[in-house]
Enzyme design. Structure first.
Site, short mmCIF file in Angstrom:
data_model
loop_
_atom_site.label_atom_id
_atom_site.label_comp_id
_atom_site.label_asym_id
_atom_site.label_seq_id
_atom_site.Cartn_x
_atom_site.Cartn_y
_atom_site.Cartn_z
N TYR A 1 0.89 -1.05 -0.04
CA TYR A 1 -0.18 0.05 -0.18
C TYR A 1 0.89 1.15 -0.06
O TYR A 1 1.78 1.27 0.70
CB TYR A 1 -0.97 0.01 1.18
CG TYR A 1 -1.84 -0.94 1.44
CD1 TYR A 1 -2.93 -1.22 0.26
CD2 TYR A 1 -1.81 -2.14 2.46
CE1 TYR A 1 -3.91 -2.25 0.26
CE2 TYR A 1 -2.80 -2.97 2.41
CZ TYR A 1 -3.91 -3.19 1.46
OH TYR A 1 -4.72 -3.96 1.66
N HIS B 1 -8.50 -9.55 -9.13
CA HIS B 1 -8.16 -8.87 -8.14
C HIS B 1 -9.29 -8.44 -7.24
O HIS B 1 -10.35 -8.06 -7.78
CB HIS B 1 -7.25 -7.63 -8.41
CG HIS B 1 -6.37 -7.20 -7.32
ND1 HIS B 1 -6.83 -6.16 -6.66
CD2 HIS B 1 -5.11 -7.31 -7.15
CE1 HIS B 1 -5.90 -6.06 -5.72
NE2 HIS B 1 -4.79 -6.73 -5.91
#
Length: 225
Positions: free
Chosen positions: A67, A186
């Site tokens: 992230y 995903h």
């Protein structure tokens, strides 16, 4: 050689650490951490390997890169630090977990309880510049993470959970006669409705583990990290 990972992964990955590509990556990272905000914190880069040894790995959940927003990355794919709001992809993983196994979502994203059962939370690239997804691609991380995937696949008895095109691109590294593979789009909001929801990855993984004579994963997470 300096010890970078404090378990058997150090030995497995030693040839990569000793190679020229890692030396170039090391210099690149020194410059990046000195001149930019980079995630995760330097001492958490190898957290996924620290949490789940090579010998203990039964499942690999393969992500792309960490992230890139402040405070999120902990060095393990899809996980975030305690107290950090759940990113959208992880919210969708929890939704599918509830749909698949009836496990109610927890309010945190600290996935260490999975890692401690043998789930390697691996990204293909282990660092990222703040605010710039994929910014550390093609600087050498792939050599190391490909070596980790290949070593596990050669050992056998592992279920690889490959979500999205970046993860599925690693299929050629995996001997499917000795390992299980679970694929789906995903879990990000952009693609979760294209087949991630309803894919039942958790029950499928446990069924594959049992077929290989392994204990299934208890996918329930503690309510507090």
């Amino acid at each position: 050689m300096k010890t970078l990972i404090h378990n058997d992964w150090q030995t497995v990955l030693a040839p990569v650490f000793a190679g020229p590509e890692y030396a170039q990556l090391h210099q690149f990272l020194k410059a990046e951490y000195a001149s930019h905000q980079v995630y995760p914190e330097m001492h958490h880069i190898f957290q996924a390997f620290e949490w789940t040894s090579f010998a203990d790995t039964k499942v690999v959940i393969l992500g792309q890169d960490p992230y890139h927003n402040p405070g999120q990355a902990v060095g393990a794919s899809f996980a975030v630090a305690p107290g950090v709001p759940l990113p959208p992809s992880l919210q969708n993983i929890y939704k599918e977990l509830q749909s698949d196994l009836g496990i109610a979502p927890v309010t945190h994203g600290y996935l260490k309880a999975w890692a401690e059962q043998g789930v390697l939370l691996l990204n293909t690239v282990l660092t990222v510049r703040a605010g710039a997804a994929n910014s550390h691609q093609h600087h050498g991380w792939e050599t190391l993470t490909d070596a980790a995937i290949a070593a596990l696949a050669d050992r056998g008895g592992v279920v690889f959970i490959l979500w999205g095109s970046a993860a599925k691109a690693k299929l050629p590294l995996i001997d499917q006669t000795k390992n299980g593979v679970v694929t789906a789009p995903h879990p990000s909001p952009l693609s979760a409705y294209r087949g991630f929801f309803g894919s039942k990855p958790f029950s499928t993984t446990n069924a594959l583990l049992q077929q290989m004579g392994e204990q299934p994963i208890d996918w329930r997470l503690p309510t507090t990290p």
